[in-house]
Design an enzyme around this catalytic site. Structure first.
Site, PDB file in Angstrom:
ATOM      1  N   SER A   1      55.655   9.253  25.497  1.00 47.33           N
ATOM      2  CA  SER A   1      56.960   9.282  24.832  1.00 47.33           C
ATOM      3  C   SER A   1      57.851   8.095  25.190  1.00 47.33           C
ATOM      4  O   SER A   1      59.069   8.238  25.364  1.00 47.33           O
ATOM      5  CB  SER A   1      57.676  10.615  25.126  1.00 47.33           C
ATOM      6  OG  SER A   1      56.921  11.696  24.610  1.00 47.33           O
TER       7      SER A   1
ATOM      8  N   GLY B   1      52.529   5.405  21.833  1.00 50.47           N
ATOM      9  CA  GLY B   1      51.941   6.051  20.659  1.00 50.47           C
ATOM     10  C   GLY B   1      52.928   6.067  19.503  1.00 50.47           C
ATOM     11  O   GLY B   1      53.065   5.111  18.741  1.00 50.47           O
ATOM     12  N   GLY B   2      53.665   7.163  19.396  1.00 52.69           N
ATOM     13  CA  GLY B   2      54.557   7.383  18.253  1.00 52.69           C
ATOM     14  C   GLY B   2      55.475   6.209  17.924  1.00 52.69           C
ATOM     15  O   GLY B   2      55.632   5.848  16.756  1.00 52.69           O
TER      16      GLY B   2
ATOM     17  N   HIS C   1      41.438   8.328  27.242  1.00 57.29           N
ATOM     18  CA  HIS C   1      42.753   8.797  26.780  1.00 57.29           C
ATOM     19  C   HIS C   1      42.761  10.324  26.838  1.00 57.29           C
ATOM     20  O   HIS C   1      41.745  10.969  26.578  1.00 57.29           O
ATOM     21  CB  HIS C   1      43.000   8.301  25.350  1.00 57.29           C
ATOM     22  CG  HIS C   1      44.400   8.547  24.889  1.00 57.29           C
ATOM     23  ND1 HIS C   1      44.831   9.788  24.469  1.00 57.29           N
ATOM     24  CD2 HIS C   1      45.478   7.722  24.803  1.00 57.29           C
ATOM     25  CE1 HIS C   1      46.116   9.702  24.133  1.00 57.29           C
ATOM     26  NE2 HIS C   1      46.533   8.465  24.331  1.00 57.29           N
TER      27      HIS C   1
ATOM     28  N   GLU D   1      43.728  12.539  24.911  1.00 56.45           N
ATOM     29  CA  GLU D   1      43.281  13.238  23.701  1.00 56.45           C
ATOM     30  C   GLU D   1      41.758  13.246  23.605  1.00 56.45           C
ATOM     31  O   GLU D   1      41.162  14.180  23.075  1.00 56.45           O
ATOM     32  CB  GLU D   1      43.932  12.594  22.462  1.00 56.45           C
ATOM     33  CG  GLU D   1      45.411  12.976  22.381  1.00 56.45           C
ATOM     34  CD  GLU D   1      46.310  11.941  21.737  1.00 56.45           C
ATOM     35  OE1 GLU D   1      45.812  11.031  21.046  1.00 56.45           O
ATOM     36  OE2 GLU D   1      47.534  12.031  21.948  1.00 56.45           O
TER      37      GLU D   1
ATOM     38  N   ASN E   1      49.287   2.152  20.450  1.00 56.16           N
ATOM     39  CA  ASN E   1      48.094   2.939  20.110  1.00 56.16           C
ATOM     40  C   ASN E   1      48.347   3.703  18.810  1.00 56.16           C
ATOM     41  O   ASN E   1      49.124   4.665  18.801  1.00 56.16           O
ATOM     42  CB  ASN E   1      47.804   3.912  21.268  1.00 56.16           C
ATOM     43  CG  ASN E   1      46.621   4.821  20.975  1.00 56.16           C
ATOM     44  OD1 ASN E   1      45.798   4.528  20.102  1.00 56.16           O
ATOM     45  ND2 ASN E   1      46.537   5.926  21.701  1.00 56.16           N
ATOM     46  N   TRP E   2      47.681   3.261  17.753  1.00 56.21           N
ATOM     47  CA  TRP E   2      47.908   3.901  16.446  1.00 56.21           C
ATOM     48  C   TRP E   2      47.325   5.306  16.365  1.00 56.21           C
ATOM     49  O   TRP E   2      47.617   6.041  15.441  1.00 56.21           O
ATOM     50  CB  TRP E   2      47.284   3.047  15.332  1.00 56.21           C
ATOM     51  CG  TRP E   2      48.005   1.778  15.039  1.00 56.21           C
ATOM     52  CD1 TRP E   2      49.045   1.235  15.739  1.00 56.21           C
ATOM     53  CD2 TRP E   2      47.748   0.880  13.951  1.00 56.21           C
ATOM     54  NE1 TRP E   2      49.446   0.050  15.161  1.00 56.21           N
ATOM     55  CE2 TRP E   2      48.667  -0.196  14.061  1.00 56.21           C
ATOM     56  CE3 TRP E   2      46.828   0.855  12.910  1.00 56.21           C
ATOM     57  CZ2 TRP E   2      48.685  -1.265  13.163  1.00 56.21           C
ATOM     58  CZ3 TRP E   2      46.843  -0.203  12.005  1.00 56.21           C
ATOM     59  CH2 TRP E   2      47.770  -1.249  12.135  1.00 56.21           C
ATOM     60  N   LYS E   3      46.446   5.648  17.291  1.00 58.82           N
ATOM     61  CA  LYS E   3      45.710   6.931  17.211  1.00 58.82           C
ATOM     62  C   LYS E   3      45.049   7.034  15.832  1.00 58.82           C
ATOM     63  O   LYS E   3      44.624   6.020  15.288  1.00 58.82           O
ATOM     64  CB  LYS E   3      46.630   8.122  17.498  1.00 58.82           C
ATOM     65  CG  LYS E   3      47.424   7.943  18.786  1.00 58.82           C
ATOM     66  CD  LYS E   3      48.059   9.213  19.241  1.00 58.82           C
ATOM     67  CE  LYS E   3      48.979   8.921  20.431  1.00 58.82           C
ATOM     68  NZ  LYS E   3      49.355  10.116  21.161  1.00 58.82           N
TER      69      LYS E   3
ATOM     70  N   GLY F   1      53.343  12.434  23.301  1.00 59.95           N
ATOM     71  CA  GLY F   1      53.656  12.948  21.973  1.00 59.95           C
ATOM     72  C   GLY F   1      54.617  14.122  21.975  1.00 59.95           C
ATOM     73  O   GLY F   1      54.762  14.806  20.958  1.00 59.95           O
TER      74      GLY F   1
ATOM     75  N   GLU G   1      49.316   8.329  32.223  1.00 60.48           N
ATOM     76  CA  GLU G   1      49.871   9.073  31.097  1.00 60.48           C
ATOM     77  C   GLU G   1      49.877  10.563  31.412  1.00 60.48           C
ATOM     78  O   GLU G   1      48.856  11.244  31.210  1.00 60.48           O
ATOM     79  CB  GLU G   1      49.022   8.826  29.847  1.00 60.48           C
ATOM     80  CG  GLU G   1      48.973   7.383  29.409  1.00 60.48           C
ATOM     81  CD  GLU G   1      48.726   7.290  27.911  1.00 60.48           C
ATOM     82  OE1 GLU G   1      49.610   6.767  27.231  1.00 60.48           O
ATOM     83  OE2 GLU G   1      47.689   7.765  27.436  1.00 60.48           O
TER      84      GLU G   1
HETATM   85  C1  PEP Z   1      49.636   7.551  23.741  1.00 63.02           C
HETATM   86  O1  PEP Z   1      49.159   7.517  22.623  1.00 63.02           O
HETATM   87  O2  PEP Z   1      48.945   7.192  24.699  1.00 63.02           O
HETATM   88  C2  PEP Z   1      51.011   8.011  23.919  1.00 63.02           C
HETATM   89  C3  PEP Z   1      51.550   7.851  25.096  1.00 63.02           C
HETATM   90  O3  PEP Z   1      51.655   8.581  22.864  1.00 63.02           O
HETATM   91  P1  PEP Z   1      53.259   8.814  22.711  1.00 63.02           P
HETATM   92  O4  PEP Z   1      53.920   7.504  23.025  1.00 63.02           O
HETATM   93  O5  PEP Z   1      53.448   9.248  21.311  1.00 63.02           O
HETATM   94  O6  PEP Z   1      53.644   9.861  23.714  1.00 63.02           O
END
Ligand code: PEP
Length: 272
Positions: free
Chosen positions: A227, A248-249, A109, A111, A22-24, A187, A181
């Protein structure tokens, strides 16, 4: 045609692993070509698992073009609006996502829930809209740290699931993916431990079984997100309850994402 459940009765369903990057709100359309080129160089041709990317809306077309028609990497969006078209300034519909080549879409999500007010009733409309347009929804659920500390995790997860999946016909449930999640793990660099995640994955599967009144919960893929890195992915996939990851990251660098995928390929699919 045999019903889905009959097909798999002898050995149980095989849930193909699914790793989604997921590039966000990162990367432009101009960044897409180099990313996809590098990722394709790194990934083996027959991964045996599903891989997906969710770029921002503005980069969807560029990623689709860079992947090319034969790519096994699935294209997804990070959100959608439930109406098909009309006076909804700033929104993007399932029909538009399908038209641009998306195969799946994230819904709910954390966010979106946290910063943009997405409520359970909205996630439900979005899941239904995605299904209407032939997009595979990934419904994201997760508790906050406050929920967890006050012993509310199960209640919150069940509420998000029951509301998000309301009105969905049981036979379409196997096409769904759920992403667990925990909000406190996203994050933050503080991933849940598999010991924390696995009971919630079991709860999700049990709840879907209850909602459908069948063993359909066994067919639904449940990803972990929060994460995830190339270093901890194997710990999650060691559990047969965890069918993949929403990342994500660690997906923003193509080599890091490919490394994570390669570790995931080394793990076995789940036969229940
Ligand atoms: C996400 O974007 O759903 C996510 C889990 O981010 P990260 O891996 O950065 O925690």
């Amino acid at each position: 045609r045999l019903p889905y459940t009959t097909l798999f009765r002898s050995r149980g369903p095989v849930r193909t692993r699914f790793i989604v990057g997921n590039w966000k709100m990162n990367k432009t359309a101009s960044d897409a070509g180099a990313f996809v080129h590098r990722l394709s160089q790194e990934l083996p041709h027959h991964a045996g698992i599903q891989i997906g990317l969710t770029p921002p809306f503005t980069a969807l077309h560029a990623v689709r073009e860079a992947l090319g028609p034969a790519s096994a990497v699935l294209l997804g969006a990070q959100n959608l609006y439930w109406e098909d078209k009309g006076a909804f300034t700033g929104e993007v519909s399932g029909a538009m996502l399908k038209d641009i080549g998306c195969q799946f879409v994230l819904v709910g999500h954390s966010e979106r829930r946290q910063y943009f007010g997405d409520q359970d009733s909205w996630t439900n409309k979005k899941v239904l809209a995605a299904l209407r347009h032939g997009l595979q929804p990934i419904l994201c659920v997760g508790e906050t740290l406050q929920d967890r500390d006050s012993g509310q995790t199960d209640l919150v997860i069940q509420r998000q699931l029951r509301a998000g999946l309301a009105g969905i016909e049981a036979h379409t449930l196997p096409t769904l993916t759920i992403a667990y999640e925990p909000v406190w793990a996203i994050g933050t660099g503080r991933a849940a431990s598999p010991e924390q995640a696995v009971p919630v994955h079991r709860l999700i599967r049990r709840t879907i079984g209850e909602l459908s009144g069948t063993d359909i919960g066994n067919h639904v893929r449940i990803l972990y997100g929060g994460s995830v890195t190339p270093h901890n992915i194997a710990d999650f996939l060691a559990s047969e309850e965890i069918d993949g990851a929403l990342v994500g990251g660690a997906c923003l660098d193509p080599v890091s994402f490919a490394t994570l995928v390669k570790v995931a390929i080394g793990s076995k699919p789940t036969t229940v």
